[in-house]
Design a protein around this motif. Structure first.
Motif, PDB file in Angstrom:
ATOM      1  N   SER A  19      -6.777 -14.832 -10.090  1.00  0.00           N
ATOM      2  CA  SER A  19      -5.549 -14.633  -9.316  1.00  0.00           C
ATOM      3  C   SER A  19      -4.322 -15.119 -10.084  1.00  0.00           C
ATOM      4  CB  SER A  19      -5.637 -15.393  -7.992  1.00  0.00           C
ATOM      5  OG  SER A  19      -4.412 -15.290  -7.282  1.00  0.00           O
ATOM      6  N   GLU A  22       0.203 -14.685  -6.235  1.00  0.00           N
ATOM      7  CA  GLU A  22       1.393 -14.011  -5.733  1.00  0.00           C
ATOM      8  C   GLU A  22       1.912 -14.720  -4.485  1.00  0.00           C
ATOM      9  OE1 GLU A  22      -1.300 -11.173  -7.891  1.00  0.00           O
ATOM     10  OE2 GLU A  22      -1.549 -12.679  -6.331  1.00  0.00           O
ATOM     11  N   TRP A  24       3.158 -15.460  -0.826  1.00  0.00           N
ATOM     12  CA  TRP A  24       3.142 -15.013   0.565  1.00  0.00           C
ATOM     13  C   TRP A  24       3.602 -16.175   1.430  1.00  0.00           C
ATOM     14  CZ3 TRP A  24       0.038 -16.433   4.956  1.00  0.00           C
ATOM     15  CH2 TRP A  24       0.381 -15.705   6.108  1.00  0.00           C
ATOM     16  N   THR A  29      -0.539 -17.316  -3.261  1.00  0.00           N
ATOM     17  CA  THR A  29      -1.718 -16.884  -2.513  1.00  0.00           C
ATOM     18  C   THR A  29      -2.537 -15.917  -3.357  1.00  0.00           C
ATOM     19  OG1 THR A  29      -0.484 -17.135  -0.447  1.00  0.00           O
ATOM     20  CG2 THR A  29      -2.460 -15.781  -0.361  1.00  0.00           C
ATOM     21  N   TRP A  31      -3.794 -12.917  -3.936  1.00  0.00           N
ATOM     22  CA  TRP A  31      -3.765 -11.501  -3.581  1.00  0.00           C
ATOM     23  C   TRP A  31      -4.809 -10.719  -4.370  1.00  0.00           C
ATOM     24  CZ3 TRP A  31      -0.410  -8.974  -0.096  1.00  0.00           C
ATOM     25  CH2 TRP A  31       0.572  -9.783   0.483  1.00  0.00           C
ATOM     26  N   SER A  32      -5.190 -11.217  -5.536  1.00  0.00           N
ATOM     27  CA  SER A  32      -6.114 -10.465  -6.389  1.00  0.00           C
ATOM     28  C   SER A  32      -7.087 -11.416  -7.085  1.00  0.00           C
ATOM     29  CB  SER A  32      -5.321  -9.676  -7.441  1.00  0.00           C
ATOM     30  OG  SER A  32      -4.530 -10.556  -8.215  1.00  0.00           O
ATOM     31  N   ARG A 223     -10.468 -12.599  -1.707  1.00  0.00           N
ATOM     32  CA  ARG A 223      -9.012 -12.638  -1.837  1.00  0.00           C
ATOM     33  C   ARG A 223      -8.349 -12.361  -0.495  1.00  0.00           C
ATOM     34  NH1 ARG A 223      -9.347  -7.908  -5.940  1.00  0.00           N
ATOM     35  NH2 ARG A 223     -11.506  -8.583  -5.761  1.00  0.00           N
ATOM     36  N   THR A 225      -5.989 -10.260   0.223  1.00  0.00           N
ATOM     37  CA  THR A 225      -5.702  -8.868   0.529  1.00  0.00           C
ATOM     38  C   THR A 225      -6.935  -8.071   0.955  1.00  0.00           C
ATOM     39  OG1 THR A 225      -5.752  -8.509  -1.872  1.00  0.00           O
ATOM     40  CG2 THR A 225      -3.594  -8.621  -0.823  1.00  0.00           C
ATOM     41  N   ASP A 228      -6.675  -6.644   4.375  1.00  0.00           N
ATOM     42  CA  ASP A 228      -6.071  -5.353   4.696  1.00  0.00           C
ATOM     43  C   ASP A 228      -7.121  -4.311   5.040  1.00  0.00           C
ATOM     44  OD1 ASP A 228      -3.383  -5.970   4.590  1.00  0.00           O
ATOM     45  OD2 ASP A 228      -3.149  -5.432   2.480  1.00  0.00           O
TER      46      ASP A 228
END
Length: 377
Positions: A19, A22, A24, A29, A31-32, A223, A225, A228
């Motif tokens: 990661s 990124e 947030w 956080t 994200w990847s 992660r 994300t 989502d």
């Protein structure tokens, strides 16, 4: 990272997984990661995954007027919430428009915790507290590790007596691996899952042990994300990504009603007196759009932000999309014209790569009766 002013003690563990942390809500956080997100989605749907969701903002509200402050700021009748119980709620502005959502935890008679995302929840609570006998304290030492999936309870049951008896939207004060924690039966996946609230200095050890021991039973780190993919299936909205703050109306300021978002259920029956209450009730039946679902005739997710058309006219926009490798379907949450938000309505999604057929589908796609997340035993 320049926008980040809040820090998870797990940051180095996320970096080790690939990661770049990124931002947030002011926190770096994950994200990847350097692995396939589909693997994480499948793990949470079939086994379990652990995520660091410490970027959620934790606000303690204590004192004789604590219940009154939360009652003013949120849509729920807080007197119905007893110690050990929590509830999902929304916050509105004076125009009756959504500004944030949150989970309200009653810790004891005059002690509460409100957990919210990147909206103005903290500010709303602080505003409601002015002149009242109450303390409002933001807590970034408190970390939140989310262990989600059907086998999460089996893992925790080895260490936490009574975890199988903890009902949906209830929480308990206990210990995990010798550390003091609050475990809440909540989450953001649509699965049976738990949030482990722990001190920042304990988060690393708890994370490491769950990840290490979880290898043998299919629990993996996930992660942020990956949520989502899960939230599209489970009808879990994410401010501001599904809102008019991101998809504004022409010649109108930002803000959506609970009727438009399908969140009117968060208003306790007959409740008045909360911020925006009169406008909220007045706006019933005046919806400009509806949050709805679509099934897309593709083996790929629709483009986020893609226009949705019907008979050559734009009737909506995709806010979040996913393709499920488990059910082999492409699905999306959309902001859709009210007359199109009817199951089976024929639609067309205009992706950057071309047009693709779709059909309106009610939300949620997965487990509409919420049997998984409310399961007992």
């Amino acid at each position: 990272m320049t926008a980040s002013w809040r820090f998870s003690t797990l940051a180095d563990r996320h970096r080790a997984l690939g990661s770049k942390l990124e931002d947030w809500s002011g926190m770096g956080t994950a994200w990847s990661y350097d692995k396939d997100a589909n693997e994480e989605y499948v793990a949470i749907r079939t086994k379990a995954g652990i995520m660091d969701v410490s970027g959620l903002k934790k606000v303690h509200i204590t004192g004789p007027a604590a219940a009154h402050v939360i009652d003013l700021a949120t849509t729920r009748d807080v007197e119905k919430i007893y110690p050990g119980k929590s509830v999902y709620a929304c916050m509105l502005n004076e125009a009756g428009k959504f500004t944030d959502d949150c989970v309200i935890y009653r810790i004891s008679t005059n002690s509460w915790m409100v957990v919210h995302g990147s909206g103005s929840g903290h500010e709303e609570l602080t505003r409601a507290s002015i002149g009242r006998d109450v303390s409002v304290q933001f807590d970034d030492n408190l970390h939140d590790l989310s262990l989600q999936g059907p086998t999460a309870v089996d893992y925790l049951a080895k260490y936490v007596p009574g975890i199988r008896d903890l009902n949906y939207f209830h929480h308990m004060q206990t210990q995990l691996f010798g550390f003091p924690v609050m475990i809440s039966r909540t989450g953001y996946t649509g699965e049976r899952g738990y949030e482990i609230f722990c001190r920042g200095q304990d988060a690393g050890t708890i994370w490491d042990r769950i990840v290490e021991e979880g290898k043998d039973v299919g629990i993996i780190p996930c992660r942020f994300t990956t949520l989502d993919m899960l939230r599209v299936e489970s009808y879990l909205l994410f401010y501001p990504y599904d809102n008019s703050q991101r998809f504004p109306f022409e010649k109108e300021g930002p803000g959506d009603t609970l009727w438009e978002l399908g969140l009117d259920f968060t208003v306790s029956p007959g409740k008045t007196g909360f911020r925006g209450a009169e406008e909220h009730y007045r706006l019933k039946g005046k919806e400009r759009f509806k949050i709805y679902g679509i099934e897309v005739a593709s083996d790929k997710p629709a483009d986020e932000g893609a226009e949705v058309h019907r008979n050559g006219k734009k009737v909506g926009v995709v806010t979040c999309a996913m393709y499920s490798p488990l059910v082999k379907k492409s699905m999306a949450i959309v902001r859709l014209d009210v007359d199109c938000a009817v199951q089976g309505t024929e639609l067309e999604v205009h992706n950057a790569s071309g047009k693709v057929k779709a059909k309106a589908h009610p939300l949620p796609f997965d487990d509409p009766k919420k049997l998984k997340r409310t399961a007992k035993g």
